[in-house]
Design a protein around this motif. Sequence first.
Motif, mmCIF file in Angstrom:
data_model
loop_
_atom_site.group_PDB
_atom_site.id
_atom_site.type_symbol
_atom_site.label_atom_id
_atom_site.label_comp_id
_atom_site.label_asym_id
_atom_site.label_seq_id
_atom_site.Cartn_x
_atom_site.Cartn_y
_atom_site.Cartn_z
ATOM 1 N N VAL A 122 0.931 -8.081 -16.372
ATOM 2 C CA VAL A 122 0.812 -6.825 -17.113
ATOM 3 C C VAL A 122 0.686 -5.603 -16.222
ATOM 4 O O VAL A 122 1.067 -4.492 -16.620
ATOM 5 C CB VAL A 122 -0.393 -6.900 -18.089
ATOM 6 N N TYR A 123 0.174 -5.747 -14.990
ATOM 7 C CA TYR A 123 -0.215 -4.559 -14.235
ATOM 8 C C TYR A 123 0.974 -3.723 -13.777
ATOM 9 O O TYR A 123 0.838 -2.518 -13.554
ATOM 10 C CB TYR A 123 -1.125 -4.957 -13.067
ATOM 11 N N ARG A 124 2.147 -4.322 -13.672
ATOM 12 C CA ARG A 124 3.341 -3.533 -13.343
ATOM 13 C C ARG A 124 3.698 -2.549 -14.464
ATOM 14 O O ARG A 124 4.530 -1.666 -14.271
ATOM 15 C CB ARG A 124 4.527 -4.451 -13.053
ATOM 16 N N VAL A 177 -7.333 -17.039 -6.484
ATOM 17 C CA VAL A 177 -5.994 -16.591 -6.076
ATOM 18 C C VAL A 177 -5.014 -16.733 -7.222
ATOM 19 O O VAL A 177 -4.245 -15.806 -7.519
ATOM 20 C CB VAL A 177 -5.520 -17.370 -4.836
ATOM 21 N N ALA A 178 -5.001 -17.897 -7.893
ATOM 22 C CA ALA A 178 -4.033 -18.122 -8.964
ATOM 23 C C ALA A 178 -4.331 -17.268 -10.189
ATOM 24 O O ALA A 178 -3.409 -16.770 -10.853
ATOM 25 C CB ALA A 178 -4.022 -19.593 -9.345
ATOM 26 N N HIS A 183 -1.746 -11.763 -10.007
ATOM 27 C CA HIS A 183 -1.430 -10.448 -10.595
ATOM 28 C C HIS A 183 -1.187 -9.421 -9.492
ATOM 29 O O HIS A 183 -0.266 -8.603 -9.576
ATOM 30 C CB HIS A 183 -2.596 -9.979 -11.476
ATOM 31 N N TRP A 184 -2.033 -9.447 -8.464
ATOM 32 C CA TRP A 184 -1.868 -8.494 -7.356
ATOM 33 C C TRP A 184 -0.532 -8.721 -6.660
ATOM 34 O O TRP A 184 0.187 -7.759 -6.362
ATOM 35 C CB TRP A 184 -3.024 -8.633 -6.372
ATOM 36 N N CYS A 185 -0.195 -9.973 -6.420
ATOM 37 C CA CYS A 185 1.061 -10.281 -5.726
ATOM 38 C C CYS A 185 2.266 -9.791 -6.531
ATOM 39 O O CYS A 185 3.202 -9.204 -5.980
ATOM 40 C CB CYS A 185 1.171 -11.779 -5.463
ATOM 41 N N ARG A 266 -11.270 -4.881 -10.748
ATOM 42 C CA ARG A 266 -10.738 -3.886 -9.824
ATOM 43 C C ARG A 266 -9.547 -4.428 -9.030
ATOM 44 O O ARG A 266 -9.692 -5.028 -7.980
ATOM 45 C CB ARG A 266 -11.812 -3.389 -8.858
ATOM 46 N N LEU A 267 -8.373 -4.194 -9.562
ATOM 47 C CA LEU A 267 -7.146 -4.431 -8.817
ATOM 48 C C LEU A 267 -6.815 -3.144 -8.076
ATOM 49 O O LEU A 267 -6.590 -2.097 -8.693
ATOM 50 C CB LEU A 267 -5.997 -4.820 -9.753
ATOM 51 N N TYR A 268 -6.809 -3.209 -6.753
ATOM 52 C CA TYR A 268 -6.556 -2.034 -5.920
ATOM 53 C C TYR A 268 -5.412 -2.351 -4.964
ATOM 54 O O TYR A 268 -5.343 -3.439 -4.387
ATOM 55 C CB TYR A 268 -7.805 -1.669 -5.111
ATOM 56 N N LEU A 269 -4.492 -1.392 -4.826
ATOM 57 C CA LEU A 269 -3.400 -1.575 -3.876
ATOM 58 C C LEU A 269 -3.101 -0.267 -3.161
ATOM 59 O O LEU A 269 -3.305 0.825 -3.700
ATOM 60 C CB LEU A 269 -2.149 -2.112 -4.578
#
Length: 383
Positions: A122-124, A177-178, A183-185, A266-269
């Motif tokens: 979803v994050y994209r 990770v999974a 999601h981050w990847c 907190r997904l941060y990039l």
Amino acid sequence: MINVGIIGSGFIGPAHIEALRRLGNINVVALCDSTLEKAQAQAAQLHVPHAYGDIVTFLQHPELHAVHNCTPNHLHAAINKQVLLAGKHLFSEKPLCMTMGEARELVALAEQAGVVNGVSFVYRQFAMVQQAASMVRSGETGRTFAVQGSYLQDWMLEETDYNWRVEADKGGASRAVADIGSHWCDTIQFVTGRKIVAVMADLAIVWPTRKANLAGQATFSAQTQQAQYQDCPVNTEDLGFVLLRFDDGSKGCLSVSQVAAGRKNRLYLEVSGSQASLAWDQEVPQQLWVGHRHQANQTLTDDASLMNRDVAARARFPGGHIEGWPDAFRAMMQQFYQAVEKGEMPAQDERHFADFSDGAQVMAIVEAIVKSHRDQRWVDVSI
């Protein structure tokens, strides 16, 4: 109207239903769960007209056009295969399945069935993630040198935090990770337009034994005061650190944790380019930081009038009107069902949602991370 059925009514199933109903052209007509009694109770609560306790009967529901698989991880492969063989359009929660062998089979089956297929990354879909990807595509950030980031949560911080995701036979060989690192990847690959091709990982289990509530406990629910517990061994990671190599030669690093106190989701990039840097934080989703060397840094917001033209429509409301995770979830469903309306998968360069091949590729990254940690070496991502 498009008739949709939902399999699974736990934490994520109702989120799918809520997002679908916001589209306006979707009828959620049927719900299937592990027993007919549970399905009937959940269907009544969610105002879904038909309930089923087995998938075979569910898939025979009249005029059922598309199915959403919202079941626990270990059920994904078999159910996804059943739905594809029934010729229904299919949207699956991630992970797509549990093994790369299953993933390859599902990708092939989806192509053979000729149905629209999607995976819930979803994050994209956030407006400012779309803006970041547009800026990278258009060259505004220059050549990408490196990426870095993290996905931090605290819902598994305590020894008494426990649910099915901890159990490898239900959640998979990897957990942190999974579950969230995946999601981050997907998001960083979408933003940069580059694929992760090799990884070096160091993972950790902070609670080798956890205390499981004998009464059971729903995901993200509050602890009860008088609970009784049993000790359960843990063999899936709570946190990890991963070095990354991308197919264009750029580098990256990722930290993942489900035991970071105070971090809720907190997904941060951050992307570092030769002309500018970009940074985005999912807990402040309407802001995109743009870093410069020779001028003042910027903070962009999701005002459609200020965004790049190719992604401006992703901000649905005027600037300053809050849009968050449920809105990104709705956007994901909208992109998927625009394809369902046409009855076929869009061309690759026009595909604005993650499909089964994307789901398989991220699974290959997770598999490589697990292998890298086990072997303590760099491992190539092999699809």
